[in-house]
Design a protein around this motif. Structure first.
Motif, PDB file in Angstrom:
ATOM      1  N   GLN A  60      41.247  31.366  44.183  1.00 51.75           N
ATOM      2  CA  GLN A  60      42.199  31.748  43.058  1.00 51.75           C
ATOM      3  C   GLN A  60      41.441  32.644  41.948  1.00 51.75           C
ATOM      4  OE1 GLN A  60      44.142  28.349  41.185  1.00 51.75           O
ATOM      5  NE2 GLN A  60      45.841  29.575  40.554  1.00 51.75           N
ATOM      6  N   ARG A  61      40.382  32.357  41.542  1.00 51.34           N
ATOM      7  CA  ARG A  61      39.639  33.049  40.606  1.00 51.34           C
ATOM      8  C   ARG A  61      39.105  34.117  40.988  1.00 51.34           C
ATOM      9  NH1 ARG A  61      34.434  32.470  40.463  1.00 51.34           N
ATOM     10  NH2 ARG A  61      33.954  30.700  41.263  1.00 51.34           N
ATOM     11  N   LEU A  62      38.582  34.339  42.323  1.00 51.68           N
ATOM     12  CA  LEU A  62      38.022  35.520  42.850  1.00 51.68           C
ATOM     13  C   LEU A  62      39.076  36.069  43.472  1.00 51.68           C
ATOM     14  CD1 LEU A  62      35.132  33.667  44.941  1.00 51.68           C
ATOM     15  CD2 LEU A  62      34.805  35.121  43.069  1.00 51.68           C
ATOM     16  N   LYS A  63      40.207  36.028  43.597  1.00 49.64           N
ATOM     17  CA  LYS A  63      41.358  36.790  44.128  1.00 49.64           C
ATOM     18  C   LYS A  63      41.132  36.906  45.560  1.00 49.64           C
ATOM     19  CE  LYS A  63      43.560  37.988  40.163  1.00 49.64           C
ATOM     20  NZ  LYS A  63      43.037  36.590  39.555  1.00 49.64           N
ATOM     21  N   THR A  64      40.039  37.316  46.220  1.00 47.63           N
ATOM     22  CA  THR A  64      39.627  37.736  47.787  1.00 47.63           C
ATOM     23  C   THR A  64      37.920  37.022  47.882  1.00 47.63           C
ATOM     24  OG1 THR A  64      39.036  40.053  47.221  1.00 47.63           O
ATOM     25  CG2 THR A  64      41.142  39.830  47.791  1.00 47.63           C
ATOM     26  N   ALA A  65      37.900  36.752  49.147  1.00 49.25           N
ATOM     27  CA  ALA A  65      36.490  36.396  49.419  1.00 49.25           C
ATOM     28  C   ALA A  65      36.341  36.668  50.996  1.00 49.25           C
ATOM     29  CB  ALA A  65      36.432  34.734  49.102  1.00 49.25           C
ATOM     30  N   ARG A  66      34.988  36.628  51.329  1.00 53.85           N
ATOM     31  CA  ARG A  66      34.761  36.581  52.735  1.00 53.85           C
ATOM     32  C   ARG A  66      34.716  35.220  53.361  1.00 53.85           C
ATOM     33  NH1 ARG A  66      29.142  38.893  53.142  1.00 53.85           N
ATOM     34  NH2 ARG A  66      28.526  36.764  52.978  1.00 53.85           N
ATOM     35  N   TRP A  67      35.475  34.982  54.382  1.00 51.40           N
ATOM     36  CA  TRP A  67      35.390  33.657  55.172  1.00 51.40           C
ATOM     37  C   TRP A  67      34.285  33.930  56.314  1.00 51.40           C
ATOM     38  CZ3 TRP A  67      38.773  29.881  53.539  1.00 51.40           C
ATOM     39  CH2 TRP A  67      38.677  28.586  54.094  1.00 51.40           C
ATOM     40  N   ASP A  68      33.158  32.996  55.992  1.00 48.18           N
ATOM     41  CA  ASP A  68      32.059  33.283  57.091  1.00 48.18           C
ATOM     42  C   ASP A  68      31.503  31.684  57.423  1.00 48.18           C
ATOM     43  OD1 ASP A  68      30.417  32.266  54.891  1.00 48.18           O
ATOM     44  OD2 ASP A  68      30.035  34.580  54.328  1.00 48.18           O
TER      45      ASP A  68
END
Length: 153
Positions: free
Chosen positions: A21-29
């Protein structure tokens, strides 16, 4: 093509729904199971997934996120400092996949695994099946509607 639904597990001390929520987007790895990896590869941009907090004091579904873009080789497999390093992976042959994801919704409270196991209509959800340990799994439209209904009560 119809939107598909998924469930993906993350340890909240690594990436939580609130982090996303804070980052808005992230890498799922870091997915290191071939069946789970294949599910990740079959996802389409715009597909939604339940964000499941695992290996924590209160495991359960914490919210919803979305798949963004196309799959790509997981860079953590090549990083010797990463917990997810795979010594057999190389730039030329990296069997592992990462996806970019974006925040959609954090539930008011986590839906605990026990609640999900007791809910009629979720008996076939892979998450509640005995011995199911996959970190990425499909969810039917019917199962999706049941869980969203529980979360919004």
């Amino acid at each position: 093509m119809a939107r598909a639904y998924w469930l993906m597990k993350s340890e909240p001390d690594e990436l939580s729904i609130h982090d996303l929520q804070r980052l808005k987007t992230a890498r799922w790895d870091g997915v290191r199971n071939y069946q789970a990896r294949n599910f990740m590869r079959s996802m389409q941009p715009g597909d939604l997934f339940f964000f499941y907090h695992s290996s924590c004091p209160e495991p359960g579904i914490a919210g919803i996120a979305q798949i963004d873009g196309e799959p790509y080789p997981d860079p953590t497999a090549l990083d010797p400092k990463s917990h997810y390093h795979d010594p057999k992976a190389s730039d030329e042959k990296n069997p592992w996949t990462a996806r970019d994801v974006s925040f959609v919704e954090a539930f008011r409270s986590v839906l605990p695994l026990g609640t999900l196991k007791a809910q009629a209509g979720l008996e076939e959800l892979p998450l509640v099946q005995k011995g199911s340990r996959l970190s990425v799994m499909p969810v039917t439209a019917e199962q999706w509607a049941i869980v969203v209904g529980l979360a919004h009560k």
